[in-house]
Design a protein around this motif. Structure first.
Motif, PDB file in Angstrom:
ATOM      1  N   ILE A 215      -2.124  14.327  -4.509  1.00 19.44           N
ATOM      2  CA  ILE A 215      -2.490  15.127  -3.340  1.00 19.44           C
ATOM      3  C   ILE A 215      -2.566  16.607  -3.673  1.00 19.44           C
ATOM      4  CG2 ILE A 215      -0.105  15.294  -2.515  1.00 19.44           C
ATOM      5  CD1 ILE A 215      -3.239  14.964  -0.319  1.00 19.44           C
ATOM      6  N   GLU A 216      -1.679  17.108  -4.527  1.00 14.31           N
ATOM      7  CA  GLU A 216      -1.665  18.539  -4.821  1.00 14.31           C
ATOM      8  C   GLU A 216      -2.860  18.960  -5.680  1.00 14.31           C
ATOM      9  OE1 GLU A 216       0.698  16.654  -8.178  1.00 14.31           O
ATOM     10  OE2 GLU A 216       0.476  16.394  -5.998  1.00 14.31           O
ATOM     11  N   GLN A 217      -3.573  17.972  -6.255  1.00 17.88           N
ATOM     12  CA  GLN A 217      -4.753  18.283  -7.068  1.00 17.88           C
ATOM     13  C   GLN A 217      -6.064  18.109  -6.303  1.00 17.88           C
ATOM     14  OE1 GLN A 217      -4.439  15.754 -10.518  1.00 17.88           O
ATOM     15  NE2 GLN A 217      -2.533  16.675 -11.211  1.00 17.88           N
ATOM     16  N   GLN A 218      -5.975  17.667  -5.070  1.00 14.30           N
ATOM     17  CA  GLN A 218      -7.202  17.325  -4.349  1.00 14.30           C
ATOM     18  C   GLN A 218      -7.979  18.539  -3.851  1.00 14.30           C
ATOM     19  OE1 GLN A 218      -6.472  14.254  -1.389  1.00 14.30           O
ATOM     20  NE2 GLN A 218      -5.613  12.889  -2.911  1.00 14.30           N
ATOM     21  N   TRP A 219      -7.429  19.740  -4.085  1.00 10.94           N
ATOM     22  CA  TRP A 219      -8.217  20.938  -3.796  1.00 10.94           C
ATOM     23  C   TRP A 219      -9.453  20.972  -4.695  1.00 10.94           C
ATOM     24  CZ3 TRP A 219      -9.462  24.273  -7.648  1.00 10.94           C
ATOM     25  CH2 TRP A 219      -8.667  24.264  -8.806  1.00 10.94           C
ATOM     26  N   ILE A 220      -9.406  20.251  -5.829  1.00  7.54           N
ATOM     27  CA  ILE A 220     -10.536  20.273  -6.765  1.00  7.54           C
ATOM     28  C   ILE A 220     -11.777  19.693  -6.101  1.00  7.54           C
ATOM     29  CG2 ILE A 220     -11.418  19.409  -8.970  1.00  7.54           C
ATOM     30  CD1 ILE A 220      -8.466  19.357  -9.942  1.00  7.54           C
ATOM     31  N   HIS A 221     -11.663  18.468  -5.540  1.00 10.22           N
ATOM     32  CA  HIS A 221     -12.871  17.892  -4.939  1.00 10.22           C
ATOM     33  C   HIS A 221     -13.090  18.341  -3.499  1.00 10.22           C
ATOM     34  CE1 HIS A 221      -9.886  14.734  -3.824  1.00 10.22           C
ATOM     35  NE2 HIS A 221     -10.628  14.602  -2.744  1.00 10.22           N
ATOM     36  N   GLU A 222     -11.993  18.616  -2.752  1.00 12.33           N
ATOM     37  CA  GLU A 222     -12.184  19.093  -1.376  1.00 12.33           C
ATOM     38  C   GLU A 222     -12.718  20.530  -1.381  1.00 12.33           C
ATOM     39  OE1 GLU A 222     -12.334  17.166   0.904  1.00 12.33           O
ATOM     40  OE2 GLU A 222     -10.869  15.558   0.715  1.00 12.33           O
ATOM     41  N   GLY A 223     -12.124  21.385  -2.194  1.00  8.73           N
ATOM     42  CA  GLY A 223     -12.634  22.747  -2.316  1.00  8.73           C
ATOM     43  C   GLY A 223     -14.020  22.762  -2.925  1.00  8.73           C
ATOM     44  N   GLY A 224     -14.259  21.821  -3.866  1.00  8.38           N
ATOM     45  CA  GLY A 224     -15.581  21.718  -4.465  1.00  8.38           C
ATOM     46  C   GLY A 224     -16.641  21.370  -3.438  1.00  8.38           C
ATOM     47  N   ALA A 225     -16.326  20.404  -2.563  1.00  8.67           N
ATOM     48  CA  ALA A 225     -17.275  20.023  -1.506  1.00  8.67           C
ATOM     49  C   ALA A 225     -17.485  21.167  -0.523  1.00  8.67           C
ATOM     50  CB  ALA A 225     -16.770  18.780  -0.772  1.00  8.67           C
ATOM     51  N   GLU A 226     -16.418  21.938  -0.258  1.00 10.50           N
ATOM     52  CA  GLU A 226     -16.548  23.100   0.620  1.00 10.50           C
ATOM     53  C   GLU A 226     -17.486  24.141  -0.001  1.00 10.50           C
ATOM     54  OE1 GLU A 226     -14.318  23.994   3.982  1.00 10.50           O
ATOM     55  OE2 GLU A 226     -15.565  22.221   3.669  1.00 10.50           O
ATOM     56  N   TYR A 227     -17.310  24.379  -1.308  1.00 11.13           N
ATOM     57  CA  TYR A 227     -18.158  25.389  -1.933  1.00 11.13           C
ATOM     58  C   TYR A 227     -19.599  24.899  -2.061  1.00 11.13           C
ATOM     59  CZ  TYR A 227     -19.390  29.560  -4.427  1.00 11.13           C
ATOM     60  OH  TYR A 227     -19.976  30.762  -4.758  1.00 11.13           O
ATOM     61  N   MET A 228     -19.787  23.607  -2.257  1.00 16.93           N
ATOM     62  CA  MET A 228     -21.141  23.063  -2.286  1.00 16.93           C
ATOM     63  C   MET A 228     -21.812  23.195  -0.922  1.00 16.93           C
ATOM     64  SD  MET A 228     -20.502  19.701  -4.681  1.00 16.93           S
ATOM     65  CE  MET A 228     -19.832  19.898  -6.344  1.00 16.93           C
ATOM     66  N   ALA A 229     -21.042  22.991   0.151  1.00 10.86           N
ATOM     67  CA  ALA A 229     -21.570  23.201   1.499  1.00 10.86           C
ATOM     68  C   ALA A 229     -21.919  24.671   1.706  1.00 10.86           C
ATOM     69  CB  ALA A 229     -20.550  22.736   2.542  1.00 10.86           C
ATOM     70  N   TYR A 230     -21.071  25.539   1.199  1.00 16.45           N
ATOM     71  CA  TYR A 230     -21.306  26.985   1.274  1.00 16.45           C
ATOM     72  C   TYR A 230     -22.625  27.348   0.581  1.00 16.45           C
ATOM     73  CZ  TYR A 230     -20.563  31.944  -0.011  1.00 16.45           C
ATOM     74  OH  TYR A 230     -20.710  33.293  -0.217  1.00 16.45           O
ATOM     75  N   GLU A 231     -22.834  26.808  -0.606  1.00 14.37           N
ATOM     76  CA  GLU A 231     -24.063  27.076  -1.343  1.00 14.37           C
ATOM     77  C   GLU A 231     -25.287  26.518  -0.602  1.00 14.37           C
ATOM     78  OE1 GLU A 231     -24.371  29.066  -3.795  1.00 14.37           O
ATOM     79  OE2 GLU A 231     -23.262  28.496  -5.585  1.00 14.37           O
ATOM     80  N   LEU A 232     -25.154  25.323  -0.044  1.00 13.62           N
ATOM     81  CA  LEU A 232     -26.286  24.714   0.656  1.00 13.62           C
ATOM     82  C   LEU A 232     -26.688  25.544   1.877  1.00 13.62           C
ATOM     83  CD1 LEU A 232     -26.921  20.973   1.321  1.00 13.62           C
ATOM     84  CD2 LEU A 232     -27.281  22.608   3.144  1.00 13.62           C
ATOM     85  N   LEU A 233     -25.699  25.953   2.689  1.00 12.74           N
ATOM     86  CA  LEU A 233     -26.033  26.751   3.880  1.00 12.74           C
ATOM     87  C   LEU A 233     -26.617  28.101   3.484  1.00 12.74           C
ATOM     88  CD1 LEU A 233     -24.454  24.502   5.404  1.00 12.74           C
ATOM     89  CD2 LEU A 233     -23.653  26.301   6.933  1.00 12.74           C
ATOM     90  N   ASN A 234     -26.143  28.665   2.392  1.00 12.71           N
ATOM     91  CA  ASN A 234     -26.734  29.904   1.904  1.00 12.71           C
ATOM     92  C   ASN A 234     -28.206  29.708   1.550  1.00 12.71           C
ATOM     93  OD1 ASN A 234     -25.165  32.529   1.459  1.00 12.71           O
ATOM     94  ND2 ASN A 234     -23.638  30.981   0.926  1.00 12.71           N
ATOM     95  N   SER A 235     -28.524  28.531   1.004  1.00 17.33           N
ATOM     96  CA  SER A 235     -29.907  28.268   0.619  1.00 17.33           C
ATOM     97  C   SER A 235     -30.833  28.155   1.829  1.00 17.33           C
ATOM     98  CB  SER A 235     -29.999  26.977  -0.209  1.00 17.33           C
ATOM     99  OG  SER A 235     -29.842  25.825   0.607  1.00 17.33           O
ATOM    100  N   LEU A 236     -30.256  27.857   3.000  1.00 17.35           N
ATOM    101  CA  LEU A 236     -31.057  27.750   4.220  1.00 17.35           C
ATOM    102  C   LEU A 236     -31.395  29.119   4.792  1.00 17.35           C
ATOM    103  CD1 LEU A 236     -29.216  24.775   5.999  1.00 17.35           C
ATOM    104  CD2 LEU A 236     -31.334  24.686   4.669  1.00 17.35           C
ATOM    105  N   GLY A 237     -30.637  30.146   4.395  1.00 15.33           N
ATOM    106  CA  GLY A 237     -30.920  31.520   4.805  1.00 15.33           C
ATOM    107  C   GLY A 237     -30.614  31.798   6.263  1.00 15.33           C
ATOM    108  N   GLY A 238     -30.951  33.007   6.706  1.00 19.53           N
ATOM    109  CA  GLY A 238     -30.828  33.404   8.112  1.00 19.53           C
ATOM    110  C   GLY A 238     -29.446  33.191   8.688  1.00 19.53           C
ATOM    111  N   LYS A 239     -29.404  32.572   9.880  1.00 20.21           N
ATOM    112  CA  LYS A 239     -28.145  32.384  10.587  1.00 20.21           C
ATOM    113  C   LYS A 239     -27.212  31.433   9.857  1.00 20.21           C
ATOM    114  CE  LYS A 239     -30.032  33.377  15.196  1.00 20.21           C
ATOM    115  NZ  LYS A 239     -30.294  32.845  16.549  1.00 20.21           N
ATOM    116  N   TYR A 240     -27.763  30.501   9.094  1.00 19.78           N
ATOM    117  CA  TYR A 240     -26.916  29.589   8.311  1.00 19.78           C
ATOM    118  C   TYR A 240     -26.157  30.368   7.239  1.00 19.78           C
ATOM    119  CZ  TYR A 240     -29.322  25.681  10.514  1.00 19.78           C
ATOM    120  OH  TYR A 240     -29.814  24.793  11.432  1.00 19.78           O
TER     121      TYR A 240
END
Length: 420
Positions: free
Chosen positions: A280-305
């Motif tokens: 459990i203490e290592q799961q920031w790797i994939h949970e944080g990874g998925a969060e940052y991937m979502a961050y990158e995807l919304l950035n790619s949408l531009g504007g309000k996203y």
């Protein structure tokens, strides 16, 4: 002393699991064993909710807790070969686990099979095979392993289990995804489901490689008379699922929140075997990874996203810094404050993404994750050690040491805490 034929042959006692939806719309669970046992023990016990949500049909049985694990036994401690129980078919959030029932507003149901995994006498850790039969009326559609059945299905489950659908909704299917979506979900959510998910699939395919399977998406909603509300999302092999409960959970949804939510879950699908980090203490790797991937995807949408992504990153960073200034990350996780896995995980992936060496060599987080996945595919465990060894060539020594020391401090602290 003579051994029983079962013991002499080395054959383990088998547990058959039957889940039945009756014509009265009750859900009954039956366990049968091929030899008498002292108790049934559950593979996973994230809390004690079975003790009050599951009710034995026979009063001579009790559900109790032994060594922090839920068990079923007879009150007089005699052996048995069968027990039947009434289940509570409503949604319940479980800590770092999946709800046994996620109802749809039309009465359909999504069941998490792993919640019903039980072992004869005790779960040793070697069991990884469970025979399950699901019975419903002949008009219900049952979807197991991406295949459809009417009225009844039997299969052998393993690992964490899977989501199984029982109901009458019509699936939506295209070349990217097979979906069952609750029609009571708000239009803003349906819009994201129908329009953005195909775009998200293309985005992650380009970044992490095309999937070798077509995932199934389940999106469900249920009212909650207790006043509770919230949502849960998750992934299992070939499956993405989201559930909202309580009117408040869908009253104020905006398309940006929904887009991030779906992007996070779909990112998990593309993370492959490397996301299967058990500690459990290592799961920031994939949970944080998925969060940052979502961050990158919304950035790619531009504007309000992009604006939303920036605001969410700022909020999560403040939360992470505030919480870890009051106590360490390890202490937060020990206290089951799992938001830190996502918020601080996002912060650490930002550090990786903006590392000087990574930027100079144009190495993205998707490149790093792809290499992490290759290491796991080659037989290495999905652990921090594998991840940090994968990361080392791509980032500066400063970033490497920052993250490595973070784990060492946490491990030392956890060891100290356990002695107390």
């Amino acid at each position: 002393m003579l051994l029983s034929p079962l013991m002499a042959s080395g054959i383990e006692t088998n547990v058959e699991t039957i889940i039945e939806k009756t014509v009265q719309n009750e859900w009954i669970l039956i366990y049968r064993t091929d030899a008498p046992i002292d108790m049934l023990a559950f593979k996973s016990s994230p809390d004690k909710s079975r003790t009050f949500r599951w009710r034995p049909l026979d009063d001579s049985f009790v559900i109790t807790v032994l060594d922090n694990k839920e068990i079923i036994r007879k009150s007089d401690s005699t052996k048995f070969t069968q027990v039947s129980l009434y289940l509570t078919p409503t949604y319940i959030p479980l800590p770092k686990d999946y709800a046994p029932f996620s109802p749809f507003s039309d009465g359909s149901m999504l069941i998490h099979s792993g919640r019903f995994f039980a072992c004869p006498n005790t779960c040793t850790g070697y069991q990884n095979s469970w025979e399950i039969t699901l019975i419903s009326n002949n008009t219900d559609l049952i979807i197991v392993d991406g295949k459809s059945f009417k009225g009844r299905s039997s299969w052998v489950d393993k690992d964490e289990g899977q989501k199984v659908y029982v109901g009458s909704a019509l699936p939506i299917e295209n070349e990217d995804i097979f979906a069952l979506i609750d029609n009571k979900l708000p239009s803003v959510l349906l819009k994201v489901l129908q329009l953005q998910i195909p775009e998200m699939m293309v985005y992650f395919s380009e970044k992490l490689g095309k999937l070798k399977f077509k995932p199934t998406l389940f999106a469900s909603y249920s009212d909650d008379n207790s006043g509770s509300y919230g949502n849960q999302g998750g992934t299992l092999p070939n499956q993405v699922f989201m559930h909202w409960y309580g009117k408040k959970a869908i009253a104020d949804l905006n398309e940006f929140q929904v887009s991030w939510f779906f992007a996070h879950e779909i990112a998990h699908v593309f993370q492959g075997e490397a996301k299967n980090i058990s500690a459990i203490e290592q799961q920031w790797i994939h949970e944080g990874g998925a969060e940052y991937m979502a961050y990158e995807l919304l950035n790619s949408l531009g504007g309000k996203y992009r604006n939303y992504a920036k605001e969410k990153f700022s909020t999560d960073t403040k939360n992470c810094h505030k919480n870890t200034s009051e106590q360490s990350f390890g202490a937060l996780i020990q206290q089951k404050k799992y938001d830190a896995l996502y918020e601080c995980g996002l912060v650490f992936w930002k550090i990786i993404a903006t590392d000087e060496l990574a930027l100079e060599n144009k190495v993205s987080i998707f490149d790093i994750w792809t290499n992490f996945n290759l290491q796991v595919d080659d037989g290495n465990s999905a652990t921090f050690d594998t991840f940090i060894n994968t990361l080392k060539p791509f980032v500066t020594e400063n970033t490497y040491n920052t993250i490595h020391e973070f784990l060492e401090y946490r491990a030392t602290e956890n060891k100290h805490s356990s002695k107390e």
